[in-house]
Motif scaffolding. Structure first.
Motif, mmCIF file in Angstrom:
data_model
loop_
_atom_site.group_PDB
_atom_site.id
_atom_site.type_symbol
_atom_site.label_atom_id
_atom_site.label_comp_id
_atom_site.label_asym_id
_atom_site.label_seq_id
_atom_site.Cartn_x
_atom_site.Cartn_y
_atom_site.Cartn_z
ATOM 1 N N VAL A 1 62.245 15.651 13.565
ATOM 2 C CA VAL A 1 62.790 14.991 14.801
ATOM 3 C C VAL A 1 62.797 13.310 14.899
ATOM 4 N N VAL A 2 63.904 12.794 15.162
ATOM 5 C CA VAL A 2 63.796 11.660 15.248
ATOM 6 C C VAL A 2 64.226 11.239 16.740
ATOM 7 N N SER A 3 63.238 10.534 17.498
ATOM 8 C CA SER A 3 63.259 9.922 18.850
ATOM 9 C C SER A 3 63.878 8.553 18.915
ATOM 10 N N HIS A 4 64.692 8.482 19.772
ATOM 11 C CA HIS A 4 65.612 6.974 19.933
ATOM 12 C C HIS A 4 65.338 6.668 21.503
ATOM 13 N N ALA A 5 65.112 5.558 21.735
ATOM 14 C CA ALA A 5 65.083 5.079 23.196
ATOM 15 C C ALA A 5 65.254 3.328 23.074
ATOM 16 N N GLU A 6 65.353 2.985 24.287
ATOM 17 C CA GLU A 6 65.698 1.583 24.288
ATOM 18 C C GLU A 6 64.143 0.815 24.489
ATOM 19 N N SER A 7 63.307 1.639 24.734
ATOM 20 C CA SER A 7 61.831 0.963 24.784
ATOM 21 C C SER A 7 60.646 1.772 23.634
ATOM 22 N N ILE A 8 59.667 1.225 23.361
ATOM 23 C CA ILE A 8 58.879 2.104 22.642
ATOM 24 C C ILE A 8 57.999 2.966 23.476
ATOM 25 N N ALA A 9 57.659 2.663 24.564
ATOM 26 C CA ALA A 9 57.250 3.456 25.747
ATOM 27 C C ALA A 9 58.164 4.617 25.835
ATOM 28 N N ASN A 10 59.416 4.702 25.910
ATOM 29 C CA ASN A 10 60.142 5.529 26.183
ATOM 30 C C ASN A 10 60.337 6.576 24.877
ATOM 31 N N VAL A 11 60.432 5.874 23.796
ATOM 32 C CA VAL A 11 60.302 6.743 22.375
ATOM 33 C C VAL A 11 58.848 7.487 22.497
ATOM 34 N N ARG A 12 57.919 6.960 22.832
ATOM 35 C CA ARG A 12 56.693 7.686 22.848
ATOM 36 C C ARG A 12 56.671 8.772 24.113
ATOM 37 N N ILE B 1 59.437 10.550 24.816
ATOM 38 C CA ILE B 1 60.466 11.613 24.163
ATOM 39 C C ILE B 1 59.617 12.286 23.060
ATOM 40 N N ARG B 2 58.864 11.647 22.299
ATOM 41 C CA ARG B 2 57.865 12.247 21.444
ATOM 42 C C ARG B 2 56.717 13.284 21.772
ATOM 43 N N ARG B 3 56.373 13.066 23.062
ATOM 44 C CA ARG B 3 55.462 13.552 23.801
ATOM 45 C C ARG B 3 55.846 14.792 24.198
ATOM 46 N N ARG B 4 57.205 14.908 24.766
ATOM 47 C CA ARG B 4 58.055 15.955 25.288
ATOM 48 C C ARG B 4 58.247 17.146 24.170
ATOM 49 N N VAL B 5 58.763 16.267 23.079
ATOM 50 C CA VAL B 5 59.317 17.055 21.794
ATOM 51 C C VAL B 5 58.081 18.155 21.244
ATOM 52 N N GLU C 1 55.536 9.451 11.864
ATOM 53 C CA GLU C 1 55.513 8.049 11.482
ATOM 54 C C GLU C 1 55.601 7.011 12.622
ATOM 55 N N ASP C 2 55.228 6.044 12.244
ATOM 56 C CA ASP C 2 54.975 4.733 13.243
ATOM 57 C C ASP C 2 56.379 4.458 13.732
ATOM 58 N N GLU C 3 56.067 4.208 15.237
ATOM 59 C CA GLU C 3 57.513 3.654 15.804
ATOM 60 C C GLU C 3 58.234 2.344 15.239
ATOM 61 N N ASP C 4 59.411 2.108 15.192
ATOM 62 C CA ASP C 4 60.104 1.247 14.334
ATOM 63 C C ASP C 4 61.118 0.741 15.111
ATOM 64 N N ASP C 5 61.822 -0.480 14.997
ATOM 65 C CA ASP C 5 63.085 -0.600 15.897
ATOM 66 C C ASP C 5 64.105 -1.007 14.658
ATOM 67 N N ASP C 6 65.432 -1.089 15.149
ATOM 68 C CA ASP C 6 66.433 -1.221 14.320
ATOM 69 C C ASP C 6 67.646 -1.840 15.271
ATOM 70 N N ASP C 7 68.652 -1.912 14.859
ATOM 71 C CA ASP C 7 69.979 -2.381 15.780
ATOM 72 C C ASP C 7 70.223 -1.630 16.847
ATOM 73 N N THR C 8 69.701 -0.382 16.976
ATOM 74 C CA THR C 8 70.179 0.386 18.196
ATOM 75 C C THR C 8 69.085 0.576 19.048
ATOM 76 N N GLY C 9 67.800 0.081 18.798
ATOM 77 C CA GLY C 9 66.729 0.216 19.689
ATOM 78 C C GLY C 9 65.371 0.556 18.895
ATOM 79 N N TRP C 10 64.590 1.511 19.659
ATOM 80 C CA TRP C 10 63.388 1.903 19.024
ATOM 81 C C TRP C 10 63.681 3.320 18.783
ATOM 82 N N PHE C 11 62.746 3.858 17.566
ATOM 83 C CA PHE C 11 62.980 5.286 17.152
ATOM 84 C C PHE C 11 61.422 5.585 16.534
ATOM 85 N N GLY C 12 61.136 6.755 16.425
ATOM 86 C CA GLY C 12 60.034 7.551 16.180
ATOM 87 C C GLY C 12 60.301 8.676 15.562
#
Length: 140
Positions: free
Chosen positions: A79-90, A92-96, A122-133
């Motif tokens: 499951v790859v979680s995507h969001a505009e901030s690292i806090a929101n990725v975390r 989503i991951r918590r809820r998943v 896997e550690d959170e990281d960013d790309d051209d779409t925002g943050w993901f984990g």
């Protein structure tokens, strides 16, 4: 042994994750995410917060694969979680993880998939779409 229907399992996983995200975000197959090139709706706007679901058949024992020994395949979920901030990725991951960990999901055709066992984060990281984990689970 009946064939494994990974599409049916993916649908059940997406439904469980989407329910846990409670309108705050949504789960998709990778090719269903609106706005993704080569996806179902490439011209649409990509949602800022979403999770993509990838169900795969695996056999984690390489020696057994080469031996000819018959084994029951293990299924893996990424499951790859995507969001505009690292806090929101975390979040989503918590809820998943809350929706899936140690849970067996009912399948429309009968039976269940799971229980899902958390395997790796896997550690959170960013790309051209925002943050993901990325979170990995195994199940049978």
């Amino acid at each position: 042994m009946a064939a494994v229907n990974v599409a049916e399992i993916a649908e059940a996983v997406k439904a469980a994750i989407t329910a846990a995200l409670d309108g705050w975000a949504e789960a998709f197959d990778a090719d269903e995410v609106p706005g993704v090139t080569r996806g179902d709706t490439p011209g649409a706007d990509t949602p800022q917060r979403h999770a993509t679901v990838h169900v795969l058949r695996t056999d984690l024992n390489a020696a057994r694969r080469a031996s000819g020994e018959v084994s029951i395949p293990v299924l893996s979920l990424r499951v790859v979680s995507h969001a505009e901030s690292i806090a929101n990725v975390r979040e989503i991951r918590r809820r998943v993880c809350g929706a899936l960990e140690d849970v067996a999901l009912a399948l429309p055709s009968g039976g269940t998939a799971g229980p899902f066992v958390f395997d790796l984060a896997e550690d959170e990281d960013d790309d051209d779409t925002g943050w993901f984990g990325v979170d990995h689970f195994t199940f049978a």
